[in-house]
Write a protein that holds these residues in place. Sequence first.
Motif, PDB file in Angstrom:
ATOM      1  N   HIS A   1       0.788  -1.287  -0.060  1.00  0.00           N
ATOM      2  CA  HIS A   1      -0.040  -0.125   0.106  1.00  0.00           C
ATOM      3  C   HIS A   1       0.777   1.215   0.131  1.00  0.00           C
ATOM      4  CE1 HIS A   1       1.028   0.811   4.099  1.00  0.00           C
ATOM      5  NE2 HIS A   1       1.013  -0.608   4.401  1.00  0.00           N
TER       6      HIS A   1
ATOM      7  N   GLY B   1      -1.908   3.758   4.165  1.00  0.00           N
ATOM      8  CA  GLY B   1      -2.938   3.035   3.415  1.00  0.00           C
ATOM      9  C   GLY B   1      -2.682   1.513   4.395  1.00  0.00           C
TER      10      GLY B   1
ATOM     11  N   HIS C   1      -6.525  -1.526   0.976  1.00  0.00           N
ATOM     12  CA  HIS C   1      -6.783  -0.638  -0.166  1.00  0.00           C
ATOM     13  C   HIS C   1      -6.667  -1.202  -1.696  1.00  0.00           C
ATOM     14  CE1 HIS C   1      -5.492   3.342   1.826  1.00  0.00           C
ATOM     15  NE2 HIS C   1      -6.367   2.770   2.199  1.00  0.00           N
TER      16      HIS C   1
ATOM     17  N   PHE D   1     -15.252   3.731  -1.048  1.00  0.00           N
ATOM     18  CA  PHE D   1     -14.148   3.858  -0.171  1.00  0.00           C
ATOM     19  C   PHE D   1     -14.163   5.242   0.843  1.00  0.00           C
ATOM     20  CE2 PHE D   1     -10.102   5.898   0.618  1.00  0.00           C
ATOM     21  CZ  PHE D   1      -9.148   5.208   0.715  1.00  0.00           C
TER      22      PHE D   1
END
Length: 337
Positions: A66, A70, A74, A208
């Motif tokens: 990531h 993150g 992700h 998200f």
Amino acid sequence: MSAYVLPFPSPAHARRPVVQPMPHENACGLGRDPRFAIPQYFVTVSGVRTAFADSGGSGPPVLFIHGLAGNVAHWVEVVPAFTLRHRVLAIDLPGHGETDRVPGTYRIDHYVDHVVAFLDALGIDKVAVVGHSMGGMVSLGLAIHHPSRVTSAVLVNPAGMARLPTLLRWAGHLVLRRRLLDFLLPRVWKNGILSNVFYTDNEYTRAFIRMVESAQDKTDAHRLVQDIAILMHELRGDLLDRDYATSLGSIDIPIGVIWGEKDRLVPARLLHAAAKRLANGRAEEIPRCGHMPNIEVPERVARFIESVIGRSERADPAAPTTPTPIKSKRDAKVRTR
């Protein structure tokens, strides 16, 4: 969740690592998309309890890394495309996700060493590596300094592809300091950062953002912003001064670079210039896409990843190939339909 079994035997002289299934409350914790279906675990690597996901498949392993702030989730929209043919792994780097916080150690070179130790702990010799943003820098570090451990590399909107102008570096070193970041980040996190990550409003980007917003109460939000401030402060030298693009021509393994044309965090012009340095790879620009194509256009990213890592499985990665860098935006739009 079943007990973890190492698909690859550890060397005879190495101790078998203690791998523990991750409790549900951690697997669906802060910033983690509950739709992420790959089993998650903990393993201690160099004294650091490290969170990772592992599909347990028997195919060639692919490791997903990531970006800054993150975590493994992700890749929620990308990794399902690979679980049938590959062993899919993803890691939370130190200071991220559910991995231990170890302030004072957040450097790209340290992350590279940590990933190598992680692979050693699981008895994995070689992987195809896929990295987003800062994770792209870690992936390149692996390919440059540990080429025998990497079969291919895919960089998704990678950071560190150019040394910034002196004035910008000077300003960045002033701004990316802990006290100033502690003051600024809470004020710009939602409207100043999240709003600049995506270019397209679609089902993936909305999911998200809903996940990020719904998973946080005030305490969680404060913790997340505090973590990001520490990471940005310690990583500022790498983020501002590194130029990995100069090493692209020396990498012999299949390598691919894919990015969003409308990236507001890593300008596309820098990635155009970096793509021209590819000696053994391909590049693809995605029109009307921002900094996280792994969320914004996951099917497109998955196809590109497969096209790159498939080369290392079909042919000798040391065999000479014809590079296919992007030449222009027009060329990108025509060639990548």
